[in-house]
Scaffold this motif. Structure first.
Motif, PDB file in Angstrom:
ATOM      1  N   GLY A 158       0.828  -1.196   0.000  1.00  0.00           N
ATOM      2  CA  GLY A 158       0.000   0.000   0.000  1.00  0.00           C
ATOM      3  C   GLY A 158       0.868   1.254   0.000  1.00  0.00           C
ATOM      4  O   GLY A 158       0.612   2.205  -0.749  1.00  0.00           O
ATOM      5  N   LYS A 159       1.915   1.239   0.814  1.00  0.00           N
ATOM      6  CA  LYS A 159       2.849   2.377   0.843  1.00  0.00           C
ATOM      7  C   LYS A 159       3.632   2.459  -0.471  1.00  0.00           C
ATOM      8  O   LYS A 159       3.937   3.559  -0.957  1.00  0.00           O
ATOM      9  N   ALA A 160       3.957   1.299  -1.037  1.00  0.00           N
ATOM     10  CA  ALA A 160       4.671   1.295  -2.318  1.00  0.00           C
ATOM     11  C   ALA A 160       3.819   1.938  -3.409  1.00  0.00           C
ATOM     12  O   ALA A 160       4.333   2.676  -4.263  1.00  0.00           O
ATOM     13  N   LEU A 161       2.515   1.694  -3.382  1.00  0.00           N
ATOM     14  CA  LEU A 161       1.616   2.314  -4.356  1.00  0.00           C
ATOM     15  C   LEU A 161       1.544   3.819  -4.153  1.00  0.00           C
ATOM     16  O   LEU A 161       1.482   4.579  -5.130  1.00  0.00           O
ATOM     17  N   GLU A 162       1.560   4.258  -2.908  1.00  0.00           N
ATOM     18  CA  GLU A 162       1.556   5.699  -2.640  1.00  0.00           C
ATOM     19  C   GLU A 162       2.817   6.346  -3.199  1.00  0.00           C
ATOM     20  O   GLU A 162       2.769   7.431  -3.791  1.00  0.00           O
ATOM     21  N   GLY A 163       3.961   5.702  -2.991  1.00  0.00           N
ATOM     22  CA  GLY A 163       5.215   6.225  -3.523  1.00  0.00           C
ATOM     23  C   GLY A 163       5.227   6.251  -5.034  1.00  0.00           C
ATOM     24  O   GLY A 163       5.719   7.204  -5.658  1.00  0.00           O
ATOM     25  N   ASN A 164       4.659   5.222  -5.630  1.00  0.00           N
ATOM     26  CA  ASN A 164       4.588   5.157  -7.086  1.00  0.00           C
ATOM     27  C   ASN A 164       3.711   6.282  -7.635  1.00  0.00           C
ATOM     28  O   ASN A 164       4.063   6.934  -8.636  1.00  0.00           O
ATOM     29  N   ALA A 165       2.586   6.531  -6.978  1.00  0.00           N
ATOM     30  CA  ALA A 165       1.690   7.601  -7.416  1.00  0.00           C
ATOM     31  C   ALA A 165       2.384   8.951  -7.330  1.00  0.00           C
ATOM     32  O   ALA A 165       2.222   9.813  -8.209  1.00  0.00           O
ATOM     33  N   TYR A 166       3.146   9.156  -6.261  1.00  0.00           N
ATOM     34  CA  TYR A 166       3.876  10.415  -6.089  1.00  0.00           C
ATOM     35  C   TYR A 166       4.872  10.616  -7.230  1.00  0.00           C
ATOM     36  O   TYR A 166       4.970  11.710  -7.804  1.00  0.00           O
ATOM     37  N   ARG A 167       5.606   9.565  -7.595  1.00  0.00           N
ATOM     38  CA  ARG A 167       6.602   9.677  -8.657  1.00  0.00           C
ATOM     39  C   ARG A 167       5.943   9.915 -10.016  1.00  0.00           C
ATOM     40  O   ARG A 167       6.431  10.703 -10.830  1.00  0.00           O
ATOM     41  N   LEU A 168       4.819   9.257 -10.260  1.00  0.00           N
ATOM     42  CA  LEU A 168       4.092   9.489 -11.503  1.00  0.00           C
ATOM     43  C   LEU A 168       3.580  10.921 -11.573  1.00  0.00           C
ATOM     44  O   LEU A 168       3.661  11.582 -12.620  1.00  0.00           O
ATOM     45  N   GLN A 169       3.049  11.396 -10.460  1.00  0.00           N
ATOM     46  CA  GLN A 169       2.516  12.762 -10.422  1.00  0.00           C
ATOM     47  C   GLN A 169       3.620  13.776 -10.713  1.00  0.00           C
ATOM     48  O   GLN A 169       3.440  14.708 -11.511  1.00  0.00           O
ATOM     49  N   LYS A 170       4.770  13.608 -10.055  1.00  0.00           N
ATOM     50  CA  LYS A 170       5.881  14.532 -10.250  1.00  0.00           C
ATOM     51  C   LYS A 170       6.391  14.494 -11.687  1.00  0.00           C
ATOM     52  O   LYS A 170       6.725  15.533 -12.270  1.00  0.00           O
ATOM     53  N   LEU A 171       6.444  13.310 -12.270  1.00  0.00           N
ATOM     54  CA  LEU A 171       6.949  13.184 -13.639  1.00  0.00           C
ATOM     55  C   LEU A 171       6.022  13.869 -14.633  1.00  0.00           C
ATOM     56  O   LEU A 171       6.481  14.559 -15.552  1.00  0.00           O
ATOM     57  N   THR A 172       4.721  13.725 -14.455  1.00  0.00           N
ATOM     58  CA  THR A 172       3.774  14.337 -15.387  1.00  0.00           C
ATOM     59  C   THR A 172       3.653  15.841 -15.168  1.00  0.00           C
ATOM     60  O   THR A 172       3.351  16.587 -16.103  1.00  0.00           O
ATOM     61  N   GLU A 173       3.892  16.291 -13.942  1.00  0.00           N
ATOM     62  CA  GLU A 173       3.820  17.728 -13.671  1.00  0.00           C
ATOM     63  C   GLU A 173       5.072  18.466 -14.150  1.00  0.00           C
ATOM     64  O   GLU A 173       5.002  19.631 -14.530  1.00  0.00           O
ATOM     65  N   ALA A 174       6.208  17.779 -14.136  1.00  0.00           N
ATOM     66  CA  ALA A 174       7.475  18.439 -14.447  1.00  0.00           C
ATOM     67  C   ALA A 174       7.795  18.468 -15.934  1.00  0.00           C
ATOM     68  O   ALA A 174       8.738  19.148 -16.359  1.00  0.00           O
ATOM     69  N   ASN A 175       7.021  17.745 -16.730  1.00  0.00           N
ATOM     70  CA  ASN A 175       7.335  17.641 -18.163  1.00  0.00           C
ATOM     71  C   ASN A 175       6.084  17.837 -19.012  1.00  0.00           C
ATOM     72  O   ASN A 175       4.987  17.403 -18.637  1.00  0.00           O
ATOM     73  N   ALA A 176       6.268  18.482 -20.149  1.00  0.00           N
ATOM     74  CA  ALA A 176       5.156  18.698 -21.071  1.00  0.00           C
ATOM     75  C   ALA A 176       4.738  17.361 -21.685  1.00  0.00           C
ATOM     76  O   ALA A 176       5.557  16.449 -21.821  1.00  0.00           O
ATOM     77  N   PRO A 177       3.463  17.227 -22.047  1.00  0.00           N
ATOM     78  CA  PRO A 177       2.992  15.962 -22.635  1.00  0.00           C
ATOM     79  C   PRO A 177       3.820  15.498 -23.824  1.00  0.00           C
ATOM     80  O   PRO A 177       4.128  14.299 -23.948  1.00  0.00           O
ATOM     81  N   GLU A 178       4.194  16.430 -24.715  1.00  0.00           N
ATOM     82  CA  GLU A 178       4.959  16.011 -25.896  1.00  0.00           C
ATOM     83  C   GLU A 178       6.333  15.461 -25.508  1.00  0.00           C
ATOM     84  O   GLU A 178       6.854  14.547 -26.164  1.00  0.00           O
ATOM     85  N   GLN A 179       6.922  15.991 -24.432  1.00  0.00           N
ATOM     86  CA  GLN A 179       8.203  15.463 -23.971  1.00  0.00           C
ATOM     87  C   GLN A 179       8.054  14.044 -23.436  1.00  0.00           C
ATOM     88  O   GLN A 179       8.901  13.188 -23.678  1.00  0.00           O
ATOM     89  N   LEU A 180       6.979  13.807 -22.723  1.00  0.00           N
ATOM     90  CA  LEU A 180       6.740  12.487 -22.145  1.00  0.00           C
ATOM     91  C   LEU A 180       6.456  11.437 -23.218  1.00  0.00           C
ATOM     92  O   LEU A 180       6.571  10.240 -22.957  1.00  0.00           O
ATOM     93  N   VAL A 181       6.093  11.872 -24.394  1.00  0.00           N
ATOM     94  CA  VAL A 181       5.847  10.954 -25.510  1.00  0.00           C
ATOM     95  C   VAL A 181       7.071  10.811 -26.400  1.00  0.00           C
ATOM     96  O   VAL A 181       7.449   9.705 -26.797  1.00  0.00           O
ATOM     97  N   GLN A 182       7.742  11.911 -26.681  1.00  0.00           N
ATOM     98  CA  GLN A 182       8.816  11.909 -27.680  1.00  0.00           C
ATOM     99  C   GLN A 182      10.197  11.616 -27.100  1.00  0.00           C
ATOM    100  O   GLN A 182      11.047  11.039 -27.781  1.00  0.00           O
TER     101      GLN A 182
END
Length: 229
Positions: free
Chosen positions: A86-110
Motif C-alpha cells: 500500500g505504501k509502495a503504491l503511494e510512492g509510485n503515485a507520487y513519482r508518476l505525479q511529479k513526472l507528469t507535472e514536471a514535463n510537457a505531454p509532448e516530452q513524455l511521448v517523444q
C-alpha cells in the motif's frame, strides 16, 4: 527480474534460527500452513512469501509455541504485505505525479528516457496492484517456513507430501540463497505486464493521466507530438 523486498518482510534478519526451513511444493494459504504446523505440532518463527514476482518474509524473534501465536504470526505476515505494498503504491503515485507535472505531454511521448521512465513506473504500479490483489483475496502466498520442534515432529514433517525440508545454517548470505532456492517454480518466473507493453507512448501517457487525475479531460487532439486518445 525477481525482487527481494527489504522491509518488515526482510529475509536479511536470519534471526540465528537453528531450526529447519521447510520449502513447500507449492504456495499454500494461511489456513493450509496453520493446519500443516498443527498436524506436526511444530513451532514457527518465520514465513516466506512470494507474489507477482516479489518475495520477502515476516517473522518474530522467537518461535511461536501456541496455536494462537501461530495464527497471529501468519495473519501479520499477510497484513504487513498489504501495508507494505500500500505504501509502495503511494510512492509510485507520487513519482508518476511529479513526472507528469514536471514535463510537457509532448516530452513524455517523444523523449525516449522520459517515456521509458513513465512506462516503467506504470508497469511497476500494475505489479504492486497485482500483489495487493493476491494478498487481499486470501490467495496462497507462503512458499516456505522456518520451524522448530521435537525430532519426531521434524521427521514426521519430512514424510509429508506437501513439503521439502532443508536444514539451513545461521550464516546470513548462504541462508538467503537457500531460501530463494526453496521457491516453487511458479513463483520464479518474471512478472510480465503484456497489456502495458502493448501500449503506445501516447496511450501510456493517457492512462497515467487518467490514474493520477481522473477528473481531468482527455488530452486534446492536435497537441504537438500526440495523437487523439
Amino acid at each position: 527480474m525477481l525482487f527481494l523486498i527489504s522491509s518488515a518482510m526482510n529475509i536479511a534478519a536470519a534471526q540465528q534460527n537453528s531450526g529447519v526451513s521447510v520449502g513447500l511444493t507449492s504456495r499454500m494459504s494461511d489456513t493450509e500452513v496453520l493446519e500443516l504446523l498443527g498436524n506436526h505440532n511444530l513451532m514457527v518463527s518465520r514465513v516466506y512469501i512470494a507474489a507477482s514476482g516479489f518475495s520477502g518474509s515476516h517473522g518474530s524473534g522467537n518461535a511461536t509455541a501456541t496455536s494462537a501465536e501461530r495464527d497471529l504470526l501468519i495473519e501479520r505476515a499477510r497484513n504487513e504485505t498489504i501495508a507494505f505494498f500500500g505504501k509502495a503504491l503511494e510512492g509510485n503515485a507520487y513519482r508518476l505525479q511529479k513526472l507528469t507535472e514536471a514535463n510537457a505531454p509532448e516530452q513524455l511521448v517523444q523523449n525516449q528516457e522520459l517515456s521509458s521512465n513513465l512506462r516503467a513506473l506504470l508497469k511497476l504500479r500494475g505489479q504492486f496492484e497485482s500483489v495487493m490483489r493476491e494478498a487481499k483475496s486470501g490467495a496462497p502466498l507462503i512458499y516456505a517456513i522456518d520451524v522448530q520442534g521435537a525430532s519426531e515432529a521434524l521427521e514426521s514433517l519430512r514424510q509429508d507430501a506437501a513439503v521439502r525440508v532443508v536444514a539451513i545454517g545461521d550464516d546470513a548470505q548462504p541462508r538467503m540463497q537457500a531460501i530463494q532456492n526453496l521457491r516453487p517454480d511458479d513463483t520464479r518466473t518474471e512478472y510480465v505486464d503484456r497489456e502495458t507493453d502493448a501500449l503506445t507512448n501516447e496511450e501510456v501517457l493517457t492512462k497515467v493521466i487518467g490514474l493520477m487525475n481522473p477528473s481531468r479531460p482527455p488530452i486534446e487532439s492536435g497537441t504537438p507530438g500526440l495523437t487523439s486518445p
